[in-house]
Write a protein that holds these residues in place. Structure first.
Motif, PDB file in Angstrom:
ATOM      1  N   MET A 114       3.193   0.123  -6.504  1.00 12.31           N
ATOM      2  CA  MET A 114       2.518   0.471  -5.248  1.00 12.31           C
ATOM      3  C   MET A 114       3.576   0.950  -4.256  1.00 12.31           C
ATOM      4  N   GLY A 115       3.358   2.151  -3.678  1.00 12.28           N
ATOM      5  CA  GLY A 115       4.267   2.635  -2.642  1.00 12.28           C
ATOM      6  C   GLY A 115       5.125   3.807  -3.069  1.00 12.28           C
ATOM      7  N   GLU A 116       5.614   4.547  -2.085  1.00  8.80           N
ATOM      8  CA  GLU A 116       6.532   5.676  -2.318  1.00  8.80           C
ATOM      9  C   GLU A 116       7.934   5.184  -1.938  1.00  8.80           C
ATOM     10  N   PRO A 117       8.829   5.004  -2.920  1.00 13.13           N
ATOM     11  CA  PRO A 117      10.123   4.375  -2.644  1.00 13.13           C
ATOM     12  C   PRO A 117      11.009   5.136  -1.662  1.00 13.13           C
ATOM     13  N   GLY A 140       0.844  -1.194   0.000  1.00 13.19           N
ATOM     14  CA  GLY A 140       0.000   0.000   0.000  1.00 13.19           C
ATOM     15  C   GLY A 140       0.874   1.237   0.000  1.00 13.19           C
ATOM     16  N   CYS A 141       0.362   2.332   0.536  1.00 21.68           N
ATOM     17  CA  CYS A 141       1.123   3.579   0.540  1.00 21.68           C
ATOM     18  C   CYS A 141       0.607   4.468   1.669  1.00 21.68           C
ATOM     19  N   THR A 142       1.514   5.233   2.267  1.00 20.75           N
ATOM     20  CA  THR A 142       1.080   6.115   3.364  1.00 20.75           C
ATOM     21  C   THR A 142       0.395   7.367   2.814  1.00 20.75           C
ATOM     22  N   HIS A 143       0.595   7.640   1.526  1.00 23.21           N
ATOM     23  CA  HIS A 143       0.051   8.877   0.962  1.00 23.21           C
ATOM     24  C   HIS A 143      -1.343   8.657   0.384  1.00 23.21           C
ATOM     25  N   ASN A 144      -1.965   9.765   0.080  1.00 23.66           N
ATOM     26  CA  ASN A 144      -3.360   9.712  -0.330  1.00 23.66           C
ATOM     27  C   ASN A 144      -3.559  10.550  -1.589  1.00 23.66           C
ATOM     28  N   CYS A 145      -2.700  10.325  -2.577  1.00 23.41           N
ATOM     29  CA  CYS A 145      -2.749  11.151  -3.789  1.00 23.41           C
ATOM     30  C   CYS A 145      -4.109  11.013  -4.460  1.00 23.41           C
ATOM     31  N   LYS A 146      -4.627  12.143  -4.896  1.00 29.93           N
ATOM     32  CA  LYS A 146      -6.006  12.184  -5.372  1.00 29.93           C
ATOM     33  C   LYS A 146      -6.211  11.487  -6.718  1.00 29.93           C
ATOM     34  N   PHE A 147      -5.099  11.161  -7.393  1.00 29.37           N
ATOM     35  CA  PHE A 147      -5.208  10.597  -8.738  1.00 29.37           C
ATOM     36  C   PHE A 147      -4.829   9.118  -8.774  1.00 29.37           C
ATOM     37  N   CYS A 148      -4.542   8.535  -7.606  1.00 28.43           N
ATOM     38  CA  CYS A 148      -3.920   7.206  -7.587  1.00 28.43           C
ATOM     39  C   CYS A 148      -4.756   6.216  -6.786  1.00 28.43           C
ATOM     40  N   ASP A 149      -4.961   5.031  -7.321  1.00 25.97           N
ATOM     41  CA  ASP A 149      -5.814   4.051  -6.638  1.00 25.97           C
ATOM     42  C   ASP A 149      -5.080   3.218  -5.593  1.00 25.97           C
ATOM     43  N   VAL A 150      -3.761   3.429  -5.452  1.00 28.50           N
ATOM     44  CA  VAL A 150      -3.053   2.780  -4.341  1.00 28.50           C
ATOM     45  C   VAL A 150      -3.466   3.468  -3.033  1.00 28.50           C
ATOM     46  N   ALA A 151      -3.824   4.750  -3.175  1.00 26.18           N
ATOM     47  CA  ALA A 151      -4.121   5.572  -1.996  1.00 26.18           C
ATOM     48  C   ALA A 151      -5.178   4.948  -1.083  1.00 26.18           C
TER      49      ALA A 151
HETATM   50  S1  SF4 Z   1       1.776   5.183  -4.793  1.00 29.84           S
HETATM   51 FE1  SF4 Z   1       2.672   7.185  -5.339  1.00 29.84          FE
HETATM   52  S2  SF4 Z   1       1.031   8.252  -6.407  1.00 29.84           S
HETATM   53 FE2  SF4 Z   1       0.076   6.534  -5.316  1.00 29.84          FE
HETATM   54  S3  SF4 Z   1      -0.612   7.372  -3.320  1.00 29.84           S
HETATM   55 FE3  SF4 Z   1       1.468   6.576  -3.042  1.00 29.84          FE
HETATM   56  S4  SF4 Z   1       2.847   8.316  -3.390  1.00 29.84           S
HETATM   57 FE4  SF4 Z   1       0.845   8.852  -4.236  1.00 29.84          FE
END
Ligand code: SF4
Length: 334
Positions: A123-126, A72-83
């Protein structure tokens, strides 16, 4: 990592793997679509897979793969479905390398590639898993050697550049460490791609779901003082309607073609972008608007690439969309 499934696009596949603790992990392998002029339009707009197949580049010239870096990812980017996936932590270096091995293993007919571009970008912010990601990047030649493959790797580190990572690493230090591997291990042939999306920092931050990221001005000024050989640093803009991309503003920060390339890409049709009422500035129908924006950058002497996904490939296989099938299903609890 266990193999769960493979989903097919005209140009390649999305693999669904699973960690030992049951988290669905996506990685991909695709061939590049190589066209120009009028045919480019035909390929972008067609819903016929045969049209794409007719224009696929050879694996030997270019092979495009991606792996995930986090559960998953800790971020919640408005354009991304991993969020919207649950976040369950970092992948280990071994789990990242396992995805690379799985892609190679499940594509056994590819033995040689002059450019294997591997994006740490699914998936994820490296940046939040920096040491494991850079460790895997450094190990890529060893992996291909071990698997008896002749691959010329082009690792691709894609980041929104958080001001401080969850491991407490400062964003500027992330730049330093990525550039160190780029210059020392890959002779400059590492693709460092930084998500920008808007030149208005307030809007940019909103698009990143409120993430505290380094400003574009800070990034440009910092990198202008660094050695950047061979591959320049890419500033990536997903261009959206009503979202500012101001070429003059970037030029005033010192944007220059020796250090940077601009990448303009349409917004993918994700569930999250629809829920947040984001609209692409250009896609297959008005691709010429994207080309017009490209010209503005070229006038400033900055190299630009425009990249558009073919309509036929936009089939619900964007980052995180397949993992949602597993996570959202009643049968699956993670
Ligand atoms: S994977 Fe990247 S784009 Fe998607 S929510 Fe995380 S940081 Fe944002």
């Amino acid at each position: 990592m266990n193999f769960k499934n493979a989903y097919y696009l005209p140009s390649g596949r999305v693999f669904m793997l699973e960690t030992k603790d049951g988290f669905p992990i996506e990685c991909t392998e695709m061939r590049d679509v190589k066209v120009g002029g009028k045919q480019n339009l035909e390929v972008r707009e067609s819903l016929d897979a045969h049209v794409i197949w007719n224009h696929l580049d050879d694996y030997e010239n270019k092979w495009l793969c991606t792996v995930s870096t986090q559960k998953g990812c800790t971020h919640n980017c408005k354009f991304c479905d991993v969020a919207n996936l649950p976040f369950k932590g970092n992948l280990s270096q071994q789990e990242i390398e396992s995805q690379v091995e799985a892609i190679i293993k499940y594509t056994p007919y590819v033995n040689k590639s002059n450019k294997l571009k591997l994006g740490f970008a699914r998936m994820g912010e490296p940046a939040h898993n920096l040491n494991n990601v850079l460790g895997a990047i450094v190990n890529l030649p060893k992996i291909s050697k071990r698997m008896d493959k002749d691959f010329n790797w082009l690792p691709c580190f894609n980041s929104i550049l958080p001001r401080k990572t969850s491991q407490g690493i400062n964003g500027f230090e992330v730049i330093d460490k990525v550039l160190e591997v780029k210059e020392n291990n890959y002779n400059g042939f590492l693709h460092f791609q930084i998500s920008c999306n808007s030149t208005n920092e307030k809007i940019r931050k909103e698009l990143f779901g409120g993430a505290d990221v380094l400003s574009i001005e800070e990034i440009i000024k910092y990198i202008n003082n660094k050695d950047v050989t061979n591959r320049t640093i890419t500033l990536n803009f997903i261009v959206m309607k009503g979202v500012e991309v101001d070429v003059d503003k970037l030029a005033s920060y010192g944007l220059n073609g020796d250090k940077f390339t601009i990448k303009l890409i349409p917004l993918n049709n994700t569930n999250n972008s629809q829920n947040n009422n984001l609209e692409t500035y250009a896609n297959y129908h008005n691709y010429e608007d994207l080309k017009a924006l490209e010209c503005k950058f070229k006038e400033k002497g900055v190299p630009v690439v425009v990249d558009a996904i073919a309509k036929c490939e936009e089939a619900g296989l964007c980052c995180g969309q397949l993992a949602h099938i597993f996570v959202d299903s009643d049968k699956k609890e993670i």
